[in-house]
Design a protein around this motif. Structure first.
Motif, PDB file in Angstrom:
ATOM      1  N   PHE A   1       0.842  -1.197   0.000  1.00 10.65           N
ATOM      2  CA  PHE A   1       0.000   0.000   0.000  1.00 10.65           C
ATOM      3  C   PHE A   1       0.879   1.249   0.000  1.00 10.65           C
ATOM      4  N   GLY A   2       1.934   1.246   0.808  1.00  8.15           N
ATOM      5  CA  GLY A   2       2.856   2.379   0.847  1.00  8.15           C
ATOM      6  C   GLY A   2       3.545   2.611  -0.486  1.00  8.15           C
ATOM      7  N   GLY A   3       3.925   1.516  -1.151  1.00 11.36           N
ATOM      8  CA  GLY A   3       4.551   1.650  -2.464  1.00 11.36           C
ATOM      9  C   GLY A   3       3.602   2.232  -3.494  1.00 11.36           C
TER      10      GLY A   3
ATOM     11  N   ALA B   1       6.382   1.926   6.386  1.00 15.10           N
ATOM     12  CA  ALA B   1       5.863   1.323   5.156  1.00 15.10           C
ATOM     13  C   ALA B   1       5.655   2.366   4.054  1.00 15.10           C
ATOM     14  N   LEU B   2       5.455   3.620   4.429  1.00 15.21           N
ATOM     15  CA  LEU B   2       5.431   4.711   3.443  1.00 15.21           C
ATOM     16  C   LEU B   2       6.837   5.069   3.005  1.00 15.21           C
ATOM     17  N   LEU B   3       7.721   5.148   3.985  1.00 19.51           N
ATOM     18  CA  LEU B   3       9.064   5.676   3.779  1.00 19.51           C
ATOM     19  C   LEU B   3       9.964   4.744   2.965  1.00 19.51           C
ATOM     20  N   ALA B   4       9.989   3.453   3.323  1.00 21.18           N
ATOM     21  CA  ALA B   4      10.962   2.530   2.730  1.00 21.18           C
ATOM     22  C   ALA B   4      10.805   2.374   1.213  1.00 21.18           C
ATOM     23  N   PRO B   5       9.602   2.078   0.693  1.00 22.32           N
ATOM     24  CA  PRO B   5       9.494   1.963  -0.771  1.00 22.32           C
ATOM     25  C   PRO B   5       9.702   3.295  -1.487  1.00 22.32           C
ATOM     26  N   ALA B   6       9.309   4.404  -0.852  1.00 24.07           N
ATOM     27  CA  ALA B   6       9.532   5.722  -1.476  1.00 24.07           C
ATOM     28  C   ALA B   6      11.020   5.996  -1.623  1.00 24.07           C
ATOM     29  N   ALA B   7      11.808   5.617  -0.609  1.00 25.76           N
ATOM     30  CA  ALA B   7      13.257   5.832  -0.654  1.00 25.76           C
ATOM     31  C   ALA B   7      13.898   5.043  -1.792  1.00 25.76           C
ATOM     32  N   LEU B   8      13.565   3.749  -1.877  1.00 26.22           N
ATOM     33  CA  LEU B   8      14.178   2.906  -2.898  1.00 26.22           C
ATOM     34  C   LEU B   8      13.728   3.308  -4.297  1.00 26.22           C
ATOM     35  N   SER B   9      12.451   3.666  -4.458  1.00 21.54           N
ATOM     36  CA  SER B   9      11.977   4.044  -5.790  1.00 21.54           C
ATOM     37  C   SER B   9      12.545   5.400  -6.210  1.00 21.54           C
ATOM     38  N   LEU B  10      12.762   6.321  -5.259  1.00 23.66           N
ATOM     39  CA  LEU B  10      13.432   7.585  -5.591  1.00 23.66           C
ATOM     40  C   LEU B  10      14.831   7.315  -6.126  1.00 23.66           C
ATOM     41  N   LEU B  11      15.513   6.387  -5.477  1.00 24.46           N
ATOM     42  CA  LEU B  11      16.859   6.023  -5.919  1.00 24.46           C
ATOM     43  C   LEU B  11      16.812   5.426  -7.324  1.00 24.46           C
ATOM     44  N   ALA B  12      15.815   4.569  -7.552  1.00 26.62           N
ATOM     45  CA  ALA B  12      15.702   3.884  -8.843  1.00 26.62           C
ATOM     46  C   ALA B  12      15.441   4.851  -9.987  1.00 26.62           C
TER      47      ALA B  12
ATOM     48  N   ALA C   1       8.503  -1.672  -3.037  1.00 29.41           N
ATOM     49  CA  ALA C   1       7.800  -2.240  -1.889  1.00 29.41           C
ATOM     50  C   ALA C   1       7.965  -3.755  -1.833  1.00 29.41           C
ATOM     51  N   MET C   2       8.025  -4.411  -2.999  1.00 28.87           N
ATOM     52  CA  MET C   2       8.200  -5.855  -3.025  1.00 28.87           C
ATOM     53  C   MET C   2       9.567  -6.266  -2.484  1.00 28.87           C
ATOM     54  N   VAL C   3      10.589  -5.441  -2.714  1.00 30.42           N
ATOM     55  CA  VAL C   3      11.917  -5.722  -2.147  1.00 30.42           C
ATOM     56  C   VAL C   3      11.814  -5.713  -0.622  1.00 30.42           C
ATOM     57  N   ASN C   4      11.206  -4.658  -0.087  1.00 34.12           N
ATOM     58  CA  ASN C   4      11.059  -4.535   1.358  1.00 34.12           C
ATOM     59  C   ASN C   4      10.156  -5.629   1.922  1.00 34.12           C
ATOM     60  N   THR C   5       9.104  -5.989   1.174  1.00 29.80           N
ATOM     61  CA  THR C   5       8.192  -7.038   1.636  1.00 29.80           C
ATOM     62  C   THR C   5       8.923  -8.376   1.738  1.00 29.80           C
ATOM     63  N   SER C   6       9.734  -8.704   0.731  1.00 29.73           N
ATOM     64  CA  SER C   6      10.467  -9.975   0.765  1.00 29.73           C
ATOM     65  C   SER C   6      11.438 -10.002   1.947  1.00 29.73           C
TER      66      SER C   6
END
Length: 509
Positions: A72-74, A121-132, A405-410
């Motif tokens: 959801f956060g992603g 859960a908001l922060l982690a996928p936002a951080a990785l996707s910003l990097l991507a 988010a899937m990276v963090n979920t795994s």
């Protein structure tokens, strides 16, 4: 996805390396929090009058909210904008940390931990996707993900050091308050420096059935493993949670295949390389989380180390992760296919784990534990770095949030499984050893020695399983991840029209 018009700016964002500092700082805060509270828990439990039966909820409340809300956060990051989601997550995480640090009772503490998990859960996928989406050149992407991978892998061990220092010399409340300066600096820096690429949002309507099914399914799965550790694998409640989780997640997949704007587009999962990364990374985290737990108890209970000394004892692993990620992974990522980094990396970590199966009460730290940690760190750092990058490589920009988010979920689900599964194996092996040798322990000193020997036997038995899991991770990475080495140019897109190269447009200052 069609080619971006020629008049779109394709020059790299001049502030991208400054942005990396604040993104990495936020990631460090989230990873630190996974272990820093563990060290402080005994003191917090005593101060707040939390019962032994409820103390696990200080950890579990965070894990359930974080793991359950990641997808959801992603999606919120894709819909609302990654920079805005990132800053909101940081502010919320800081506020929740302040609430936890100021807690005067059990209810406030548990509520604060759940809020930390939700904003994480908001922060982690936002951080990785910003990097991507910020680092689109292959060589620069390798360097950026090398730094990020080192933090993601080593941050947990840093949390043990920081948690030990704060608890021993200040107060357990500072394990919460320490997040506030991290979050404030990262939020202000991100607001001023981070520039999100244009045209990368997914403004489709939110998939409410997908949100409900995925959240409930992941919460049931994580809680099932948490409950298995305390109540047993055959407990009716545990079995019910696992069955419910499977039903909910199957329903989620069927829903995502049919709705117009899915929460998790199945194209993100069905890509062979990304699927291989999610699976191999999740399995590797199972092994790593179990090891953190066992080594912490071994060093403190068996060897008599203080919390702070225990934290410092993990430094070789951190050093190995930094070298493996920033030197080996970064330098080789643009020269060899990812599987030739991931598979050998997981195997190297497995060799380090294999050394730790020889643990005994009198094992020398310098002779066995230190070299084992160096191998573990080098292997994991080398494998994590290309895995983190590949998990979002070629993803359509509008799917970057959910792919992250899937990276963090795994990792989150892997951590829950690792803690429960390996701890159960260790406990069973310890019980069997004590039963077999109880007759020979006739004095209090002999009985105490037997307890320690049984504990170490249990750890060794569980670590053997971790060796096997890392070997399986290496096999999956080698078989499924078949992409070639990235070139030196911009990263290609994915999804519909992936055959056309997409230069991710960057907004200039």
């Amino acid at each position: 996805m069609p080619k971006v018009p020629d008049n779109t700016l394709t020059v790299p964002d001049p502030g991208r390396w400054k942005a990396l500092v604040f993104i990495a700082l936020a990631q460090l805060m989230v990873v630190l929090d996974a272990t820093i509270v563990n060290i402080a828990l005994p003191s917090a439990q005593q101060d707040l009058g939390i019962s032994d039966g409820n103390r696990q909820w200080v950890i579990t409340a965070y894990a359930l909210a974080f793991g359950g809300l990641l997808l959801f956060g992603g999606r919120i990051a894709d819909l609302w904008g990654r920079k805005r989601t990132f800053v909101t997550g940081l502010i919320g995480f800081a506020a929740a940390s302040a609430l936890g640090g100021a807690a005067t009772g059990e209810a406030t503490m548990l509520g604060a931990r759940a809020l930390q998990g939700a904003f994480g859960a908001l922060l982690a996928p936002a951080a990785l996707s910003l990097l991507a989406v910020t680092f689109t050149d292959a060589k620069e992407r390798a360097k950026a993900f090398g730094i990020y991978g080192a933090i993601a892998g080593g941050g947990g061990a840093v949390g043990l050091i920081l948690g030990g220092f704060l608890t021993q010399y200040l107060n357990w409340r500072w394990t919460f308050f320490v997040n506030i300066p991290f979050a404030v600096v990262a939020a202000v820096g991100a607001y001023l420096v981070v520039r999100e690429p244009a045209g990368g949002r997914n403004r489709s309507a939110l998939d409410i059935p997908g949100v409900v099914l995925s959240t409930l399914g992941l919460v049931a799965l994580v809680y099932g493993f948490t409950r298995a550790e305390s109540d047993g694998w055959t407990d009716a409640g545990t079995v019910g949670l696992f069955v419910g989780s499977v039903v909910l997640l199957i329903a989620f997949v069927f829903t995502e295949a049919r709705v117009k704007s899915p929460l998790l587009p199945l194209r993100v999962l069905t890509d062979r390389n990304r699927g291989g990364v999610y699976l191999s990374l999740g399995l590797a985290v199972i092994a790593m989380f179990g090891l953190f737990l066992f080594l912490t108890y071994y060093l403190q209970v068996v060897k008599g180390y203080s919390p702070l000394k225990t934290g410092f004892a993990f430094l070789p692993m951190i050093a190995g992760m930094i070298v493996g990620s920033t030197q080996i992974g970064t330098r080789l990522m643009t020269r060899v296919p990812p599987r030739f980094l991931m598979a050998p990396g997981f195997l190297t970590a497995g060799i380090g784990m294999l050394l730790l199966t020889q643990l005994e009460i009198g094992t020398s730290y310098a002779g066995l534990i230190l070299p084992a940690q160096l191998l573990l760190g080098l292997g994991m750092g080398t494998a994590f770095m290309p895995a983190m990058s590949l998990a979002t490589l070629g993803v359509d920009p509008r799917d970057a949030g959910v792919a992250s988010a899937m990276v963090n979920t795994s990792q989150q689900v892997g951590g829950a499984i690792g803690t429960a599964l390996l701890n159960t194996i260790a406990a069973s092996a310890t019980t069997a050893y004590l039963t077999d040798h109880a007759a020979g322990a006739t004095t209090p000193a002999a009985q105490q020695l037997l307890q320690l020997q049984g504990m170490v036997e249990g750890y060794a038995a569980a670590i053997w399983w971790a060796v096997g899991i890392l070997a399986l991770s290496a096999t999956i990475a080698f078989v499924l991840v078949n992409t070639g080495r990235p070139g030196g140019g911009p990263v290609a897109g994915s999804g519909a029209g992936a055959e056309d190269e997409v230069r991710v447009p960057v907004v200039a200052h």
